[in-house]
Design an enzyme around this catalytic site. Structure first.
Site, PDB file in Angstrom:
ATOM      1  N   GLU A   1      10.002 -45.395 -37.963  1.00  0.00           N
ATOM      2  CA  GLU A   1       8.598 -45.400 -37.294  1.00  0.00           C
ATOM      3  C   GLU A   1       7.824 -46.716 -37.542  1.00  0.00           C
ATOM      4  O   GLU A   1       7.372 -46.953 -36.489  1.00  0.00           O
ATOM      5  CB  GLU A   1       8.058 -44.060 -37.906  1.00  0.00           C
ATOM      6  CG  GLU A   1       6.825 -43.616 -36.992  1.00  0.00           C
ATOM      7  CD  GLU A   1       6.280 -42.286 -37.426  1.00  0.00           C
ATOM      8  OE1 GLU A   1       6.613 -41.781 -38.408  1.00  0.00           O
ATOM      9  OE2 GLU A   1       5.392 -41.496 -36.570  1.00  0.00           O
TER      10      GLU A   1
ATOM     11  N   GLU B   1       9.518 -49.108 -35.104  1.00  0.00           N
ATOM     12  CA  GLU B   1       9.050 -48.791 -33.882  1.00  0.00           C
ATOM     13  C   GLU B   1       7.726 -49.267 -33.535  1.00  0.00           C
ATOM     14  O   GLU B   1       7.474 -49.940 -32.478  1.00  0.00           O
ATOM     15  CB  GLU B   1       9.147 -47.214 -33.646  1.00  0.00           C
ATOM     16  CG  GLU B   1       8.733 -46.924 -32.093  1.00  0.00           C
ATOM     17  CD  GLU B   1       8.962 -45.298 -31.887  1.00  0.00           C
ATOM     18  OE1 GLU B   1       9.308 -44.689 -32.834  1.00  0.00           O
ATOM     19  OE2 GLU B   1       8.447 -44.922 -30.843  1.00  0.00           O
TER      20      GLU B   1
ATOM     21  N   CYS C   1       6.032 -36.305 -36.482  1.00  0.00           N
ATOM     22  CA  CYS C   1       6.467 -35.094 -37.331  1.00  0.00           C
ATOM     23  C   CYS C   1       6.128 -34.002 -37.621  1.00  0.00           C
ATOM     24  O   CYS C   1       6.748 -33.044 -38.383  1.00  0.00           O
ATOM     25  CB  CYS C   1       6.866 -36.127 -38.830  1.00  0.00           C
ATOM     26  SG  CYS C   1       5.633 -37.081 -39.088  1.00  0.00           S
TER      27      CYS C   1
ATOM     28  N   SER D   1       5.789 -41.338 -31.215  1.00  0.00           N
ATOM     29  CA  SER D   1       7.075 -41.871 -31.583  1.00  0.00           C
ATOM     30  C   SER D   1       8.238 -41.317 -31.384  1.00  0.00           C
ATOM     31  O   SER D   1       8.111 -39.960 -31.229  1.00  0.00           O
ATOM     32  CB  SER D   1       6.844 -42.128 -33.162  1.00  0.00           C
ATOM     33  OG  SER D   1       8.282 -42.156 -33.884  1.00  0.00           O
TER      34      SER D   1
ATOM     35  N   LYS E   1       8.340 -25.674 -38.053  1.00  0.00           N
ATOM     36  CA  LYS E   1       9.701 -26.123 -38.461  1.00  0.00           C
ATOM     37  C   LYS E   1      11.048 -25.249 -37.945  1.00  0.00           C
ATOM     38  O   LYS E   1      12.117 -25.681 -37.711  1.00  0.00           O
ATOM     39  CB  LYS E   1       9.605 -26.460 -39.858  1.00  0.00           C
ATOM     40  CG  LYS E   1       9.052 -27.705 -40.317  1.00  0.00           C
ATOM     41  CD  LYS E   1       9.649 -29.054 -40.066  1.00  0.00           C
ATOM     42  CE  LYS E   1       8.489 -30.183 -40.227  1.00  0.00           C
ATOM     43  NZ  LYS E   1       9.132 -31.289 -39.729  1.00  0.00           N
TER      44      LYS E   1
ATOM     45  N   GLU F   1      11.345 -25.764 -34.614  1.00  0.00           N
ATOM     46  CA  GLU F   1      11.743 -27.414 -34.435  1.00  0.00           C
ATOM     47  C   GLU F   1      13.496 -27.441 -34.565  1.00  0.00           C
ATOM     48  O   GLU F   1      14.154 -27.863 -33.859  1.00  0.00           O
ATOM     49  CB  GLU F   1      11.135 -28.219 -35.388  1.00  0.00           C
ATOM     50  CG  GLU F   1      11.806 -29.681 -35.139  1.00  0.00           C
ATOM     51  CD  GLU F   1      10.994 -30.928 -36.250  1.00  0.00           C
ATOM     52  OE1 GLU F   1      10.812 -30.188 -37.254  1.00  0.00           O
ATOM     53  OE2 GLU F   1      10.664 -31.978 -35.775  1.00  0.00           O
TER      54      GLU F   1
ATOM     55  N   GLU G   1      17.826 -29.803 -28.238  1.00  0.00           N
ATOM     56  CA  GLU G   1      18.322 -31.193 -28.462  1.00  0.00           C
ATOM     57  C   GLU G   1      18.775 -31.714 -29.935  1.00  0.00           C
ATOM     58  O   GLU G   1      19.011 -33.001 -29.976  1.00  0.00           O
ATOM     59  CB  GLU G   1      17.236 -31.972 -27.837  1.00  0.00           C
ATOM     60  CG  GLU G   1      15.731 -32.174 -28.375  1.00  0.00           C
ATOM     61  CD  GLU G   1      14.791 -31.086 -27.955  1.00  0.00           C
ATOM     62  OE1 GLU G   1      15.461 -30.107 -27.294  1.00  0.00           O
ATOM     63  OE2 GLU G   1      13.724 -31.113 -27.887  1.00  0.00           O
TER      64      GLU G   1
ATOM     65  N   CYS H   1       0.401 -30.839 -44.129  1.00  0.00           N
ATOM     66  CA  CYS H   1       1.757 -29.928 -44.442  1.00  0.00           C
ATOM     67  C   CYS H   1       1.021 -29.184 -45.521  1.00  0.00           C
ATOM     68  O   CYS H   1       1.664 -27.809 -45.680  1.00  0.00           O
ATOM     69  CB  CYS H   1       2.768 -30.417 -44.725  1.00  0.00           C
ATOM     70  SG  CYS H   1       3.341 -31.589 -43.030  1.00  0.00           S
TER      71      CYS H   1
END
Ligand code: SF4
Ligand code: SF4
Ligand code: SF4
Ligand code: SF4
Lengths: 389, 595
Positions: B281, B284, B307, B327, B366, B369, B374, B523
């Site tokens: 990241e 990036e 994230c 990102s 999560k 996720e 994908e 979190c």
């Protein structure tokens, strides 16, 4: 209007005279006059109108509102409809006077959805009053502007509760809010707001035009003025009557030609149901509650059946927000059904009576606080019929 | 501030004007029970459990909703009060369908505690014997069982006021009132971001997470399977609460021992993957800045972190036009899965088909996720199961282990070493702090100019925080950043996220990099964390994380030797070909209100 003695509302009145008299006074003097008249809200709770205005008048805010509660939803009640149809000018005048008194320039009539057909007539009245300078800008040449708009309600009984009504105007689910703050501090759009029932507003022009002293000559010491009742049920002449507060049940029954009467529900669905022994009690804020409707039952009626109807109504109409009202009304209804089947023990009935009292003191709004009234009064006043037949 | 003299149970006290009776009582250690009240939420005053008697008033008042403006005398346990509480509780219980011993909230349920506190030992009213409503377990994240609902509307207030997502609503009236999803559709069809914040604030078992622990046990019990678990920092700072430890007790070492004894084959640290995320990241970000500043390319700045899967889903629903700002990095959880099933499988000589990857996360989203279609770049499902902190605590208890009593042990290596930067990911502002530490080191060759390397401007619990850092004496490679001031913003909670994005859209916020976390506190306040939650509890967990950061030998991701090894042996370089294939992803614009 059969047999109603013409009193205040249905008496003589010169259009605009109340408003003209009000505008000659200072706003504070208007509030004081209403305070002195001891006019109490005709919507059910009976809160002193002058005090309500005073508390809104002292608020500092860039905007304030007058809301006319025309959301008549009480079963058996149609007096507001009649006023909206036949006396819209008095309602509007009352609103303008209230607006002047508290410093509001905007009024809203919250009209029950089912009454949409009345909208046109009221609007015409508004236009006419604007044309004659009783509404709009610089009313009667004074530096006071006041406008009124009409909004339609979705038709929930609980929207008769001030805050539920305001929430619904604010575009939210019509549910009561916590008080304090009261609407006079934070109401519509969070601005100071006075919510007044249709009938209450109608008395206002008279009070200002004729004076508080004159108004107090009507009614009793603690309940001044007259009151409209929609009287229905087992009577010869049902209809809307204007009577002096303090009238006894018996006088009322006589007036409407009721015979063989067993029970009278005074004060609407959430009022109390009395038997013969209480027929000499006065209907007034210090006596039997003066709600909007009076329903008469003769001896052919079964009281548990009557009660079941009332409780079904409340189970439907509770907003369902707070525990005692949401669950309690349902339990009371269930209890009535058990009683009908003969399946309710005396011990359980005692529990239900306690539940009813808990609902009265712990529900969030007037609906849940009053809905146990018919339950308690019918069980108490007609115990013999209910338990031993 | 004006002080008002009042009496509670005849005790004379003074309170600030506007204090509610409930607050006043609590400040004086007088207990008033509540049900619909929650420290994170707007007052509702609807359950009528907290009613009290005020002298001179006929009706009882909800103490949570009564601000004190004048001197009053309050009684909190008169006969009237006790009776009203008990009856209202009885009414709720009569409508409640469910049995405690089969309920996820057994022993941690506010309804259950109230029943105990008020000596409920019989049903006063006929109580329902059949469920009235269907259970909605349509999503990977949340399960709604309206039969256990007590209509406190805490979930609605969470979703609508706290998160401003608004998936839940009140439907119907009176006896038939119900907390429903929008238009009564299954959650999976809606724009629910699966943050699970409603679960954390539900007093009963009416809302809980979709629990895969049975499958995880099955994998552990299967000798063919090699089960690898990664544990994130937030659960480690909170799981002790499930075993009676105070909030903010870090139990990383004990947890490792527990997991080993339960039969997990390897225990890795999500911080390792967090470091990997920062490598990718951070690179990036530098790449985007260079493209824009040096080459004048139309590259989306600010870059926004990706994230938090709750935030990602929210963005997909609500700001699909801004997805290019996110990102392309996968979250640490998913990066880890891809690395385990490729690099680690190779290194350890295990067939990735036999590897089961489990992630212990503080999060409900999560779970969604790891099931995104994908997320299969390793050739397998990158992560097989997401477990919440609460679910893991349940598994540990089931294994007969009592966490606080266990000896400490370390993670397995490699892939078990995380830096302090990866660790602070657990708190709001942490990704930003980690990124700043690494990016500063990469660009200037020096550590960040903050005492103890604590990037304090991005820390804290304010909803939105902004900070700037100017690069000076940059290395040759990064000369284009000499004197450039990086503007960053941090937001936690969807409501604040929305505000930051609006600032970007209006041009008011001139940011280069934004960290967004879907949950209040980041979190550590995730939807999978122990219940209850409150601002104090979240603060304590944050302190545990920051304290642990100080104790770690490596404080930036770039300096993590196991990360360096991974690039050297396998990935090549950040943003390289393999990184792109395994560690980056793309996003799916979704409808405003549905899927
Ligand atoms: S008393 Fe009934 S109508 Fe009033 S808030 Fe409570 S549930 Fe709603
Ligand atoms: S929600 Fe609470 S009271 Fe209901 S079954 Fe679960 S633990 Fe028991
Ligand atoms: S998980 Fe989050 S978005 Fe979904 S209903 Fe709960 S609070 Fe709302
Ligand atoms: S689902 Fe939980 S939080 Fe929501 S109203 Fe029901 S009991 Fe309260």
């Amino acid at each position: 209007m059969k047999n109603s003695k013409k009193r205040i509302l249905f008496g003589e009145y010169i259009v605009g005279s109340g408003l003209a008299a009000a505008l000659k006074l200072k706003p504070k003097e208007v509030v004081n006059e209403v305070k002195k008249s001891e006019l109490r809200g005709r919507g059910g709770a009976g809160f002193p109108t002058g005090l309500k205005w005073e508390s809104a008048a002292v608020q500092k805010a860039d905007q304030k509102f007058i809301i006319c509660n025309a959301d008549e939803g009480e079963p058996g009640t149609f007096k507001d409809r009649l006023l909206l149809m036949e006396h819209p000018g008095k309602i509007l005048e009352g609103m303008a006077i209230a607006g002047y008194a508290i410093g509001a320039h905007h009024g809203i009539i919250y009209l029950r959805g089912e009454y949409v057909y009345l909208k046109k007539g009221i609007e015409e009245r508004i236009d006419h009053m604007k044309a004659t300078n009783l509404l709009g800008d610089k009313i009667l040449g004074k530096r006071f502007n006041f406008d009124v708009e009409i909004r339609l309600g979705a038709g929930a009984y609980v929207c008769g509760e001030e805050f539920a009504l305001i929430e619904s105007l604010n575009g939210r689910r019509g549910e009561p809010r916590n008080k304090p703050p009261f609407p006079t501090e934070k109401g519509y759009l969070d601005k100071p707001t006075v919510v007044q029932n249709v009938e209450t507003l109608c008395y206002v022009p008279y009070i200002i035009a004729n004076g508080a002293e004159w108004f107090r000559t009507h009614g009793t010491m603690k309940s001044t003025g007259t009151k409209l009742f929609s009287i229905s049920g087992d009577v010869e002449n049902p209809g809307v009557y204007e009577v002096e507060l303090g009238i006894t049940v018996r006088e009322l029954l006589e007036m409407v030609g009721a015979k063989d009467t067993k029970a009278v529900q005074v004060g609407g669905a959430s009022g109390i149901c009395v038997s013969e022994k209480d027929f000499d009690k006065p209907i007034a804020f210090e006596g039997l509650p003066p709600g909007g409707s009076i329903i008469v039952f003769n001896h052919s009626r079964k009281m548990l059946h009557v009660l079941e109807n009332f409780m079904e109504f409340f189970v439907e109409e509770s907003c369902g927000q707070c525990t005692p009202c949401r669950e309690g009304n349902y339990r009371l209804l269930e209890g009535v059904r058990l009683l009908k089947k003969g399946d309710c023990t005396v011990a359980y009935l005692r529990d239900l009576m306690e539940l009813a009292r808990v609902m009265q003191i712990s529900s969030k709004c007037g609906l849940g606080q009053m809905s146990p009234n018919p339950f308690i009064s019918i069980i108490e006043n007609f115990k013999d019929e209910i338990l031993y037949s | 501030m004006e002080l008002i003299p009042i009496k509670i149970n005849n005790k004379e006290i003074k309170v600030k004007k506007g204090t509610t009776i409930l607050e006043a009582a609590r400040q004086n250690d007088i207990r008033i029970p509540t049900l619909c009240n929650h420290p994170d939420l707007e007052v509702a005053g609807i359950c009528r459990i907290c009613v009290v008697e005020i002298e001179g008033m006929r009706n009882l008042q909800a103490s949570c909703a009564y601000p004190i403006e004048h001197p009053i005398s309050v009684k909190t346990y008169t006969e009237k009060v006790r009776k009203a509480r008990r009856f209202n509780l009885d009414l709720i219980l009569a409508q409640h369908y469910g049995e405690c011993y089969s309920c996820v909230r057994n022993n941690n349920c506010e309804l259950q505690s109230l029943a105990k506190e008020y000596g409920v030992n019989f049903y006063r009213f006929p109580h329902i014997k059949e469920p009235r409503y269907e259970i909605d377990d349509s999503s990977f994240a949340l399960v709604r069982d309206p039969n256990k609902c007590v209509h406190c509307k805490r979930c609605i207030r969470t979703c609508l006021d706290l998160q401003e997502v608004g998936v839940l609503e009140t439907a119907g009236r009176g006896y038939n009132v119900q907390v429903q999803t929008m238009l009564d559709r299954p959650l999976v069809e809606l724009n629910c971001v699966y943050c699970g914040q409603c679960i954390n604030r539900c007093p009963t078992g009416a809302l809980h997470a979709n629990d895969p622990s049975d499958w995880v046990w099955e994998a552990i019990d299967d000798p063919e399977k090699f089960v690898i678990i990664q544990t994130a920092p937030s659960p480690r700072a909170a799981i002790g609460e499930e075993f009676g430890l105070p909030a903010g007790t870090s139990v990383t070492g004990q947890l490792n021992t527990a997991l080993r004894r339960m039969g997990f084959d390897r225990i890795f640290d999500t911080n390792f993957a967090a470091d990997l995320t920062i490598m990718e990241e951070g690179s990036e970000l530098l790449w985007r800045l260079e493209q824009k500043l040096v080459h004048g390319k139309d590259i989306k700045i600010p870059m926004i972190t990706s994230c938090s899967p709750g935030w990602v889903k929210f963005a997909e629903h609500t700001f699909p036009e801004l997805l290019d700002h996110l990102s392309s990095c996968k979250s640490p959880q998913q990066m880890f899965g891809a690395v385990i099933k490729t690099y680690y499988a190779q290194m350890a000589g295990i067939d990735p088909a036999n590897i089961v990857t489990v992630a212990l996360m503080p999060c409900a989203a999560k779970k969604f996720e790891c099931n995104r279609p994908e997320m299969v770049d390793s050739g397998y499902k990158d992560i097989d199961y997401g477990l919440t902190t609460r679910e893991m605590a349940g598994m540990i208890r089931e294994a007969g282990l009592w966490l606080p009593e266990l000896p400490k042990s370390d993670f397995d290596h490699p892939l078990g070493l995380g830096s302090g930067a990866g660790l602070v990911f657990g708190a709001t502002g942490g990704v930003m702090e980690a990124a700043i530490r690494s990016v500063h080191l990469i660009v200037t060759g020096r550590q960040v100019p903050f005492k103890n390397m604590d990037v304090t401007p991005v820390r804290g619990m304010e909803g939105i925080r902004e900070a700037s850092i100017t690069f000076e004496n940059t290395l040759e490679r990064y000369k284009f950043l000499e004197g450039v001031t990086l503007n960053v913003a941090v937001a936690h909670g969807i409501k604040n996220a929305r505000q930051v994005i609006e600032r970007v859209k209006s041009g008011e916020g001139n940011y280069h990099f934004i960290e967004i976390m879907a949950c209040p506190g980041g979190c550590l306040g995730g939807g999978g964390q122990p219940i209850p939650t409150s601002p104090e509890i979240r603060e304590a967990r944050a302190q545990a994380i920051y304290a642990e950061d100080h104790m770690l030998p490596v404080r930036t991701s770039v300096e993590n030797p196991e990360i360096q090894q991974l690039y050297k042996d396998f990935l090549g370089e950040p943003l390289g070909h393999l990184s792109h294939q395994l560690l980056h992803t793309h996003y799916t614009p979704r409808g405003r209100y549905t899927m």
